[in-house]
Design a protein around this motif. Sequence first.
Motif, PDB file in Angstrom:
ATOM      1  N   ARG A 150       0.851  -1.188   0.000  1.00  0.00           N
ATOM      2  CA  ARG A 150       0.000   0.000   0.000  1.00  0.00           C
ATOM      3  C   ARG A 150       0.885   1.235   0.000  1.00  0.00           C
ATOM      4  O   ARG A 150       1.909   1.276   0.683  1.00  0.00           O
ATOM      5  CB  ARG A 150      -0.881   0.004   1.258  1.00  0.00           C
ATOM      6  N   ASN A 151       0.500   2.248  -0.749  1.00  0.00           N
ATOM      7  CA  ASN A 151       1.230   3.518  -0.814  1.00  0.00           C
ATOM      8  C   ASN A 151       2.605   3.431  -1.467  1.00  0.00           C
ATOM      9  O   ASN A 151       3.400   4.357  -1.367  1.00  0.00           O
ATOM     10  CB  ASN A 151       1.390   4.137   0.578  1.00  0.00           C
ATOM     11  N   LYS A 184       0.760  14.496  -8.058  1.00  0.00           N
ATOM     12  CA  LYS A 184       0.970  14.390  -6.609  1.00  0.00           C
ATOM     13  C   LYS A 184       2.044  15.393  -6.141  1.00  0.00           C
ATOM     14  O   LYS A 184       1.926  15.976  -5.074  1.00  0.00           O
ATOM     15  CB  LYS A 184       1.385  12.963  -6.236  1.00  0.00           C
ATOM     16  N   LYS A 204      -3.812  13.399  -3.225  1.00  0.00           N
ATOM     17  CA  LYS A 204      -3.002  12.995  -2.076  1.00  0.00           C
ATOM     18  C   LYS A 204      -3.161  11.530  -1.707  1.00  0.00           C
ATOM     19  O   LYS A 204      -2.222  10.892  -1.242  1.00  0.00           O
ATOM     20  CB  LYS A 204      -3.308  13.894  -0.873  1.00  0.00           C
ATOM     21  N   ASP A 205      -4.375  10.985  -1.898  1.00  0.00           N
ATOM     22  CA  ASP A 205      -4.608   9.610  -1.452  1.00  0.00           C
ATOM     23  C   ASP A 205      -4.256   8.554  -2.510  1.00  0.00           C
ATOM     24  O   ASP A 205      -4.250   7.360  -2.224  1.00  0.00           O
ATOM     25  CB  ASP A 205      -6.065   9.433  -1.033  1.00  0.00           C
ATOM     26  N   ALA A 206      -3.980   8.990  -3.735  1.00  0.00           N
ATOM     27  CA  ALA A 206      -3.646   8.013  -4.787  1.00  0.00           C
ATOM     28  C   ALA A 206      -2.198   7.563  -4.647  1.00  0.00           C
ATOM     29  O   ALA A 206      -1.372   8.248  -4.035  1.00  0.00           O
ATOM     30  CB  ALA A 206      -3.856   8.640  -6.163  1.00  0.00           C
ATOM     31  N   HIS A 265      -9.141   5.573  -4.987  1.00  0.00           N
ATOM     32  CA  HIS A 265      -8.588   6.759  -4.352  1.00  0.00           C
ATOM     33  C   HIS A 265      -8.970   8.016  -5.117  1.00  0.00           C
ATOM     34  O   HIS A 265      -9.473   8.971  -4.569  1.00  0.00           O
ATOM     35  CB  HIS A 265      -7.059   6.650  -4.314  1.00  0.00           C
ATOM     36  N   ALA A 281     -12.666   8.932  -4.997  1.00  0.00           N
ATOM     37  CA  ALA A 281     -13.020   9.495  -3.702  1.00  0.00           C
ATOM     38  C   ALA A 281     -12.712  10.978  -3.686  1.00  0.00           C
ATOM     39  O   ALA A 281     -13.536  11.798  -3.263  1.00  0.00           O
ATOM     40  CB  ALA A 281     -12.258   8.768  -2.602  1.00  0.00           C
ATOM     41  N   GLU A 282     -11.547  11.329  -4.171  1.00  0.00           N
ATOM     42  CA  GLU A 282     -11.127  12.717  -4.164  1.00  0.00           C
ATOM     43  C   GLU A 282     -11.895  13.527  -5.194  1.00  0.00           C
ATOM     44  O   GLU A 282     -12.879  14.114  -5.010  1.00  0.00           O
ATOM     45  CB  GLU A 282      -9.644  12.779  -4.526  1.00  0.00           C
TER      46      GLU A 282
END
Lengths: 287, 287, 287, 287
Positions: free
Chosen positions: C92-93, C126, C132-134, C283, C286-287
């Motif tokens: 993740r991330n 980014k 930010k969340d992707a 992600h 959502a944003e």
Amino acid sequence: MQNRTDLALELKEEAEEESKLKGVSMKTRIDASNHIRETRITIKDKEGEQVLGKPMGQYITIETKDLSANDGSYHKEMSEALYLNLKEMIPRNAKVFVAGLGNSDVTADSLGPKVVGNLWITRHLKREGYLKDAIELSAIAPGVMAQTGIETSEVLEALAEKIKPDLLIVVDALAARSSSRLNKTIQISDTGIAPGSGVGNHRNEITEKTVGIPVLAIGVPTVISVPAIISDIVGNETDNGDILEMLDEDFASMHVTPKNIDESIKRISYTISEGINHLLHNHIKAE
Amino acid sequence: MQNRTDLALELKEEAEEESKLKGVSMKTRIDASNHIRETRITIKDKEGEQVLGKPMGQYITIETKDLSANDGSYHKEMSEALYLNLKEMIPRNAKVFVAGLGNSDVTADSLGPKVVGNLWITRHLKREGYLKDAIELSAIAPGVMAQTGIETSEVLEALAEKIKPDLLIVVDALAARSSSRLNKTIQISDTGIAPGSGVGNHRNEITEKTVGIPVLAIGVPTVISVPAIISDIVGNETDNGDILEMLDEDFASMHVTPKNIDESIKRISYTISEGINHLLHNHIKAE
Amino acid sequence: MQNRTDLALELKEEAEEESKLKGVSMKTRIDASNHIRETRITIKDKEGEQVLGKPMGQYITIETKDLSANDGSYHKEMSEALYLNLKEMIPRNAKVFVAGLGNSDVTADSLGPKVVGNLWITRHLKREGYLKDAIELSAIAPGVMAQTGIETSEVLEALAEKIKPDLLIVVDALAARSSSRLNKTIQISDTGIAPGSGVGNHRNEITEKTVGIPVLAIGVPTVISVPAIISDIVGNETDNGDILEMLDEDFASMHVTPKNIDESIKRISYTISEGINHLLHNHIKAE
Amino acid sequence: MQNRTDLALELKEEAEEESKLKGVSMKTRIDASNHIRETRITIKDKEGEQVLGKPMGQYITIETKDLSANDGSYHKEMSEALYLNLKEMIPRNAKVFVAGLGNSDVTADSLGPKVVGNLWITRHLKREGYLKDAIELSAIAPGVMAQTGIETSEVLEALAEKIKPDLLIVVDALAARSSSRLNKTIQISDTGIAPGSGVGNHRNEITEKTVGIPVLAIGVPTVISVPAIISDIVGNETDNGDILEMLDEDFASMHVTPKNIDESIKRISYTISEGINHLLHNHIKAE
């Protein structure tokens, strides 16, 4: 110069300002999805022909309510709206022949050939006994006169005589006046193609008169001409003509296109071929 | 807006009218074939940088004497003139690394990738012991930031560190002010690429400072920006700025290109790759 | 010659016949849709490496249960299965860097560049504070050595050092032995790319050892080599080698591809880019 | 299966081995450049038709003396040899109509459309009074039946009736048996196109009988069928047929093509269009 847009909608906007609207009617409606606006302009008589500089007939424009949003998000709604209009205009069980006009080597003029490339062709299958319930669809991308030496209208007339369809649909790239409509607007008309229109400037008309069967035209504006841009900017002042005359001769063969023209043409051509394919879809599924 | 042309030649024409030419010199000569005109503009100091809005250095423009004739007929002469200039600017036996900037999916921006596609690459062969007398040539088409997420200057810096060439040549599509120069003019400069120039608007500079080795830039104007067209037409009058402000925001991302852009880019990219390949040619023939 | 397939699954089938399967394990499962079969081959040790001629690691094959049916109808299921496997293999991330290997000018070798062309790149966005969340996604299509003069592994090592991703995904066209798997099978492995594999025969390996970060490889067989076809036909008889030696030397540079290779590559490359894009999708939505 | 090559030259080589050469004659000559070999096979009667499985007529093959050398170096000589043969076969002042057969979306089948794309079309210019001394040239790339739903022979018959040319030249991609001839050999014949030949397997014949005017066929082998490869390898032994029957059904729709097929097709299509254009050249230059 007068015909610097191929969209009846834009001609009407212009004519309206000059309040000479005899012989022309217009209706607007929003579709079920609440995203698509359809505008139906009817040129009813000779007077209407004079006002808009286009032949008598129906001109239906499909676009999103908020043009700037139409970046592909409403692909399905556009495609469905096109389908519903075609369904109304094309007799059940008609034999349909589609011609993708334009030059596949020039991006802005390649809409027609790209649409034809995505169609579900059935004529040859039906002749072998398959797909009995589907309509008969055949198609060609005839190229442009510089590539073939033959007028597009001659090619289509010869093929129509040979394969005897009930209806011809011509798909073509158009010129518009407004940048916000480029690659976002579909115009359907029952009048065929007038001489001198389209990105490639077809010299001969493609209508029932020249081809021998009814002609539906589907067009999408993909370019703006340089004179159209200038008129927009310098307005309708008296010296407008002078400025246009001063224009570098080279500009005559120039187009204004968005940077992402390659991607846009791919997307909108797909929207159109899906609208046409939908005419066959249910039948084929059933079988 | 001021930088609506990437051609130093056009900036000079403009500045000249305003007679502020300190720090700038210009020489013109006709080549042996009597068809090609070379113009060499030297920006000598800070004052010259101010006047033309470009960094100090040499800007050489190669075009035909009669621009309208330059429809490919002088392909060989253009290519030869490019070669002779490169030969003068590139040290014998230099290791040369070529970067074809731009987006290969957008016709007007695809000059760089197309040039790279036609080069005779030798680096890998020389490393295996072949072509001992040829210069070392390597190349890349790094794509644009929207495709990669990486600044082009970062890609080139990383590769320059890795493969240690003596010189970087960047090839890029430019914006011009005059339609008659599109796809017909080659600009060579020893200053690299300034931020915000080119069709794709490279944000970061690509110069010796950022890449670590000398950078030659070869560019061809392939588009005109819409503001440039309008300025040409409405002139330098006071209300010029107002008109530009009124411009549909969409125009910001638009280009004016000739209809035959696909064909033109193919031809001029070939002219440039032949000019570069010529640097290797004689050596390889001999072997 | 031994390595005439890049698919671990086919190597295993072959090895099995010769019953030397020490050091190799295999698990098969059908996915929720009941259309997709996943086969996971694990090469556990040196002995397993010997048997299959491939480095230790996981090799996951995604294909439809009935291969002949996999003509695009299970595009979504394939894409989803790829996504689920990637999600499991990628932290993740993680900052992910994708390399599309191969030559975009050779249809059968253009899978990698085409996949990269359809990715949703986020790294540059980014870095400007968006999304930010992707996860961070960057990509390159480095071309092949004949085009660049640079080993692909050198390009990727240089860029990995510069942009410091956590993980490299390489996408490449592969050779297979069976015609029924062409353009229908996706292989994922955590071992990177071995020397001499792929359609374009990458000479250097692309693994954590050479690039400095973990390397996931996604591959699709797009060609069959001529020797593979012959082996299939003449079997494992003693004179097999003789026949291969008699083969016209030209065949060495030949591929067997389906007629509709252009269309197939377009479809499967889209399936893969959707699988990768899915990693970002939720992600971004959502944003 | 018998017709696994479209080249009369290869059929003759095969038949020769079986010494049944009644009704067939052959002449070979080397051209002035000493690089090009022309082989003229004449099928003289029904017996000859039986032996080679092709209709009566002339079959001229143009190839380099040393096939392996024919990598583009003899482009001019090939083009000139084609021109000289065409000049002999086409009446002075004939109205010539060229059809580029095949599917432009399938690389190995795109020879015909590519040739048409490079022709100097004159019909439309002559009709406006220009180029009085040039011959009349028109052309079309009609697409394949899966794209149009119309038999290619129907399209050509309809257009021939409409524009009334004196002669039709069809250009098509062929299948060969030998890999060394791929994209290197040009076959000219005065018999038109037989059913089932070509890469795309045209079902209907395109001959004077179906189109109404004499038909010249120009073809280049671009693929080898899988059965042809196998026959070559396993020879003429008794179990040959058994092996072919065992072949994976998928192979039926497969081609063997060289890796660099994209580049080769570009080069050889250019050689052919130059040969045809040469028919017009001198006239146009003079004017």
